[in-house]
Each structure stands twice: as C-alpha cells, then as structure tokens.
Design an enzyme around this catalytic site. Sequence first.
Site, PDB file in Angstrom:
ATOM      1  N   CYS A 128       3.514 -11.015  -4.030  1.00  0.00           N
ATOM      2  CA  CYS A 128       4.523 -11.683  -2.978  1.00  0.00           C
ATOM      3  C   CYS A 128       3.665 -11.588  -1.818  1.00  0.00           C
ATOM      4  CB  CYS A 128       5.620 -10.953  -2.917  1.00  0.00           C
ATOM      5  SG  CYS A 128       6.710 -11.639  -1.667  1.00  0.00           S
TER       6      CYS A 128
ATOM      7  N   CYS B  89       6.019 -11.193   1.367  1.00  0.00           N
ATOM      8  CA  CYS B  89       6.472  -9.904   1.792  1.00  0.00           C
ATOM      9  C   CYS B  89       5.303  -9.054   2.386  1.00  0.00           C
ATOM     10  CB  CYS B  89       6.641  -9.071   0.335  1.00  0.00           C
ATOM     11  SG  CYS B  89       7.766  -9.913  -0.916  1.00  0.00           S
ATOM     12  N   ASP B  90       4.022  -9.205   1.677  1.00  0.00           N
ATOM     13  CA  ASP B  90       3.132  -8.267   1.837  1.00  0.00           C
ATOM     14  C   ASP B  90       1.831  -8.771   2.441  1.00  0.00           C
ATOM     15  OD1 ASP B  90       4.587  -6.520   0.644  1.00  0.00           O
ATOM     16  OD2 ASP B  90       3.653  -6.883  -1.468  1.00  0.00           O
TER      17      ASP B  90
END
Length: 304
Positions: free
Chosen positions: A132, A135-136
């Site tokens: 993701c 997200c990261d």
Amino acid sequence: MEEYDIIIVGAGPAGLTAGIYAGREGLKSLIIEKSVKGGNANTAPVILNYPGFNSIPGLDLLKKMSEQAEKYIEIRENEELLEVQKTNEKLILKTNKSDYTTTAIIFCSGTTYRKLGVKGETEFIGKGISYCSICDGMLFKDRDVIVVGGGNSAAEHALHLHDIGVNVKIIHRRDELRAQEYLIKKLGDEGIPILWNTVLTEIKGDTFVKSVKIHNRETGVDDELNVNGIFIAVGEEPNSRIAGKLGVEINSNNYIVTDKDYRTNIDGVFAAGDVTGGVNQLVVSCGEGAAAAVNAYNYLKQVE
Ligand code: NAP
C-alpha cells in the site's frame, strides 16, 4: 443468538452500498467487517473514474461511503466471519466475536493482495515490503524503491510514489504492461524506469530490506539491486473460502459464481463486488452491492 434479516460480509464499496440499500428498506441488517471500513479501495492513492468526483483519494471516498452507510446500518469492524451453516430457511453465522442467525447473507468479502511467494517476502513485510503506497509511501521519500507488477495497481503505486518524491522503478515480468493506456502514458511522461522481462527472486536485508536479487528472463542475466523498499502489486485473490465451505459454487479462479441477480446456487445467499470477479471497478462493485441488496429484499418477501 442475534437474529437479522440480512447480514452483509465486508464493508468495501459493494458491502457499504448493499448496506445503504438494505438499511433503507427497513430490514434488520448488519455489516460485519474483518478489518476496517473501506476495504482495499482505502489504499487507492487517487480515484479518477468514480462518477461525481473528478479526483478523490480512495480513503476519502470510502470514508464518505461509510458515513452514509452508517446512517442506515450498523457496521461491526474487526469481526471476522469464521463459518456459515444453513438449516432450513435460516443461515447461522459464527464470527470471532458472536453467533447470528439470518435469512439472507450477501458476501461482499472482496479480495486479498496476492503474495509474490519469494524468499524473504514474509520476513520483511512491514520492514521495507508494503502492499500500500498510500499507507507507507512517505516512509521512503528520497529513497530507492521498486514496484513489482504490471497492472493498474502497480502503475498507480509507482505514480504516487514518484509524486511524493520517492525514487521508484517498476519491475515487470513481461515486455508490456496490462495497465490502462492513460496510466502507461503517464508513467512515460514522468520518466519512471521499467525493468522489463524481469522477475524478483529473493529479498535480502537485515532489520530492513537492503537489496533484491533479480533475473532477466530474456537475457538470463542475474543481478542484485540495492533498494530500501518494495511495493508488491501482483494482483489479488478472492476471499471466497467460507462461502465455498458452505457449498456456494466457486469458479476455477476462486471467484463466487452468481446469476445476473447476484444470487448464488444456495437460497438466501448472494454475492457482489470483487469476490465475484469481473472488472474490479469501484462503480461496478457499488452497483452490484445495490442490486444484490434489492434482490435479497425480494427474496425475504417471498420466504416470509
Ligand atoms: P492485475 O491487473 O491482476 O495485475 C497483476 C500484475 O502482476 C500483472 O501485470 C501480472 O503480470 C503481475 N504478476 C502476477 N503474478 C506475478 C508474479 N508471481 N510475479 C510477478 N508478477 C506477477 O492486478 P492489479 O493491478 O492489482 O489490479 C486488480 C484489479 O483491480 C484489476 O482488474 C484492475 O484493473 C483493477 N484496478 C483498477 C484500477 C483503476 O481502474 N484505476 C486501479 C487498480 C486496480 P502479467 O501482466 O504478466 O500477468
């Protein structure tokens, strides 16, 4: 045991839309979600093809859908379906938190990111490996990462990472991408390098990822690339196992089989969204969720 008219499994776009429809029909209905509201679409960096929004991050769109659904239906997060049994006209559901009976169930259980299955993958998840970019991605600003895969997700992850200042390359096993044309063009316009005909064979590091071993399938040459991060986007597997155990028909690619009204081969059991295969588009999942809920409502009227 709590009793419902309809239980919807999964709070992604299909499940949330089914929930809006079931709740608005006045049915006693519930959504159970094994993780958090929104599903995989939460991780889409930007959505450009959902009608009504020129451009919206997946997280924002799914938050709006969840808020709308919660006006009509309760959503229980972190509640995982473990088993469903059918007895006469009732379905009995067992989750990690409770037991329920219901007359109809709609599987909107979506898909799970496919693993690459190479040495080091399990070990370095969360230590340089991610599925993701939204997200990261920021953890890798100004650092070197690779995206593995050649589909829409791989292209979108690469473009997002590039946008936020990550040095990104794509590794793809063939000599052409299967992503949509506009994404391929954008990758070219942004000058994102692609290593063609290349597979990743091992992920190496100590506390975090440090390098990957790669193999060129055309030239046969093996190489090692220093990287700080790896974003894996090699497709998805449908979450159909529990439906299959109940006796729902599953096709050779593990997707739930439905008719045009989103009924499965078992009375009272419906399915919608990515778990049924198809084009994996948000707008389609929403439409399928709505149709499945309307048809489940009609089924309830017949059996009552
Ligand atoms: P996908 O379309 O199935 O593509 C997976 C990619 O990973 C393919 O390029 C495939 O290579 C490669 N791959 C698969 N297994 C591999 C392995 N073991 N090693 C190396 N490479 C491997 O998956 P996705 O991109 O996650 O998309 C899933 C679905 O969601 C698709 O239907 C997609 O269209 C949809 N989606 C749509 C949008 C959008 O509309 N903007 C955005 C994201 C996703 P090959 O090409 O050689 O098979």
